[in-house]
Design a protein around this motif. Structure first.
Motif, PDB file in Angstrom:
ATOM      1  N   GLY A  34       0.687  -1.268   0.416  1.00  0.00           N
ATOM      2  CA  GLY A  34       0.111   0.145  -0.323  1.00  0.00           C
ATOM      3  C   GLY A  34       0.693   1.290  -0.174  1.00  0.00           C
ATOM      4  O   GLY A  34       0.846   2.350   0.578  1.00  0.00           O
TER       5      GLY A  34
ATOM      6  N   ASP B 170      -4.236   1.890   2.155  1.00  0.00           N
ATOM      7  CA  ASP B 170      -4.786   0.236   1.829  1.00  0.00           C
ATOM      8  C   ASP B 170      -4.036  -0.050   0.309  1.00  0.00           C
ATOM      9  O   ASP B 170      -2.961   0.997  -0.279  1.00  0.00           O
ATOM     10  CB  ASP B 170      -5.630   1.354   1.118  1.00  0.00           C
ATOM     11  CG  ASP B 170      -7.344   0.248   0.979  1.00  0.00           C
ATOM     12  OD1 ASP B 170      -7.308  -1.323   1.291  1.00  0.00           O
ATOM     13  OD2 ASP B 170      -8.142   0.530   0.522  1.00  0.00           O
ATOM     14  N   THR B 171      -4.303  -1.224  -0.237  1.00  0.00           N
ATOM     15  CA  THR B 171      -4.117  -1.951  -0.956  1.00  0.00           C
ATOM     16  C   THR B 171      -3.659  -1.389  -2.636  1.00  0.00           C
ATOM     17  O   THR B 171      -5.399  -1.211  -2.279  1.00  0.00           O
ATOM     18  CB  THR B 171      -3.344  -3.239  -0.481  1.00  0.00           C
ATOM     19  OG1 THR B 171      -4.681  -3.731  -0.538  1.00  0.00           O
ATOM     20  CG2 THR B 171      -2.724  -3.526   0.396  1.00  0.00           C
ATOM     21  N   SER B 172      -2.644  -1.870  -3.443  1.00  0.00           N
ATOM     22  CA  SER B 172      -3.398  -1.803  -4.709  1.00  0.00           C
ATOM     23  C   SER B 172      -2.531  -1.983  -5.089  1.00  0.00           C
ATOM     24  O   SER B 172      -1.747  -2.499  -5.417  1.00  0.00           O
ATOM     25  CB  SER B 172      -3.431  -0.210  -4.950  1.00  0.00           C
ATOM     26  OG  SER B 172      -3.574   0.387  -6.414  1.00  0.00           O
TER      27      SER B 172
ATOM     28  N   THR C 265      -8.071   1.778  -5.279  1.00  0.00           N
ATOM     29  CA  THR C 265      -7.583   0.110  -4.481  1.00  0.00           C
ATOM     30  C   THR C 265      -7.920  -0.774  -4.447  1.00  0.00           C
ATOM     31  O   THR C 265      -9.964  -0.862  -4.651  1.00  0.00           O
ATOM     32  CB  THR C 265      -7.611   1.044  -2.466  1.00  0.00           C
ATOM     33  OG1 THR C 265      -9.129   0.984  -2.869  1.00  0.00           O
ATOM     34  CG2 THR C 265      -7.081   2.167  -2.447  1.00  0.00           C
TER      35      THR C 265
ATOM     36  N   SER D   5     -10.101  -1.364  -1.563  1.00  0.00           N
ATOM     37  CA  SER D   5     -11.289  -1.490  -1.373  1.00  0.00           C
ATOM     38  C   SER D   5     -12.632  -1.178  -2.069  1.00  0.00           C
ATOM     39  O   SER D   5     -13.489  -0.649  -0.827  1.00  0.00           O
ATOM     40  CB  SER D   5     -11.212  -1.361   0.375  1.00  0.00           C
ATOM     41  OG  SER D   5     -10.795   0.329  -0.198  1.00  0.00           O
TER      42      SER D   5
END
Length: 238
Positions: A73, A90-92, A113, A115
């Motif tokens: 992230g 957040d992760t991507s 991302t 999410s």
């Protein structure tokens, strides 16, 4: 490697280089002509790199800036020996896109991302047709360079408003190579070609197109094909 290969001149020596991100968090850089490893490479980053690396040209240097996210992230912006890290929270798993989204004349980075959020990161990089990256994959045959191409004039000042029965579009053909012309130019939107021109030398040109009878908002596109059948393009909102 899951990120694929990026081709760009990252050290500013005029030769294209090969950049590869790996799942163990290492960025490898090799000279595209000799295969030798570039100075300051490999680069160790924070986390695995599973997305393609986006190369950007800026007004600050002759080399490409590399932009990508790691699986932890973290947004990485690498300019030669300098690295900027931004914690996204957040992760991507998608490619970082770059364009003048806000119409400010500067590049913004678009990061989606896992999410479901879309983040916009501002930069000091001037927005130019040759410094944007608008999709994960380029159209077939489309070349990206700052020494040859085509661009709309005023296309970076946001949505263009046109009134009247005729729309006058100004564009520029750029070519700094020694072998020039002819340049075949097509202007249109979607699959509809509204005008075609052939020029023998680079420069600024205009084309007049009949405006539609009803008010509408479209994305105008321009394509230029050079003597080597290489294709260059630009777009603007109207």
């Amino acid at each position: 490697s899951q990120s694929g290969v990026t081709i760009a001149d990252v050290d500013g020596d005029g030769t294209l280089d090969v950049i590869v991100g790996t799942s163990i968090g290492i960025i490898w850089g090799m000279n595209g002509k000799t295969g030798e490893f570039l100075d300051q490479y490999p680069i160790v980053v924070q986390g695995p790199v599973r997305t393609a690396i986006t190369p950007l040209r800026t007004q600050f240097s002759d080399n490409h800036v590399l932009v990508f996210t790691s699986s932890t992230g973290v947004l990485h912006v690498i300019d030669g020996p300098n690295t900027c890290l931004i914690d996204l929270g957040d992760t991507s798993q998608s490619v970082v896109l770059a364009d003048d989204v806000l119409g400010t004349g500067e590049i913004q980075l678009v990061v989606s991302t896992t999410s479901g959020s879309v983040l916009l990161v501002s930069t000091p990089f001037l927005a130019q047709p040759f410094s944007t990256w608008r999709s994960e994959s380029r159209a077939f045959g489309t070349q990206i360079t700052d020494t040859i191409g085509v661009r709309f004039i005023l296309a970076r000042d946001g949505l263009q408003e046109v009134t009247g029965s005729v729309m006058v579009i100004e564009y520029e053909v750029v070519d700094q190579s020694q072998q020039q012309g002819p340049y075949r130019v097509r202007v249109g939107h979607g699959r509809m070609i509204l005008a075609q021109r052939t020029h023998t030398v680079p420069g600024r040109y205009t084309v007049s197109i009949e405006s539609p009878d009803t008010q509408k908002r479209v994305t105008m596109g321009i394509e230029m094909e050079n003597r080597h059948r290489q294709l260059f393009s630009d777009t603007m909102g109207v």
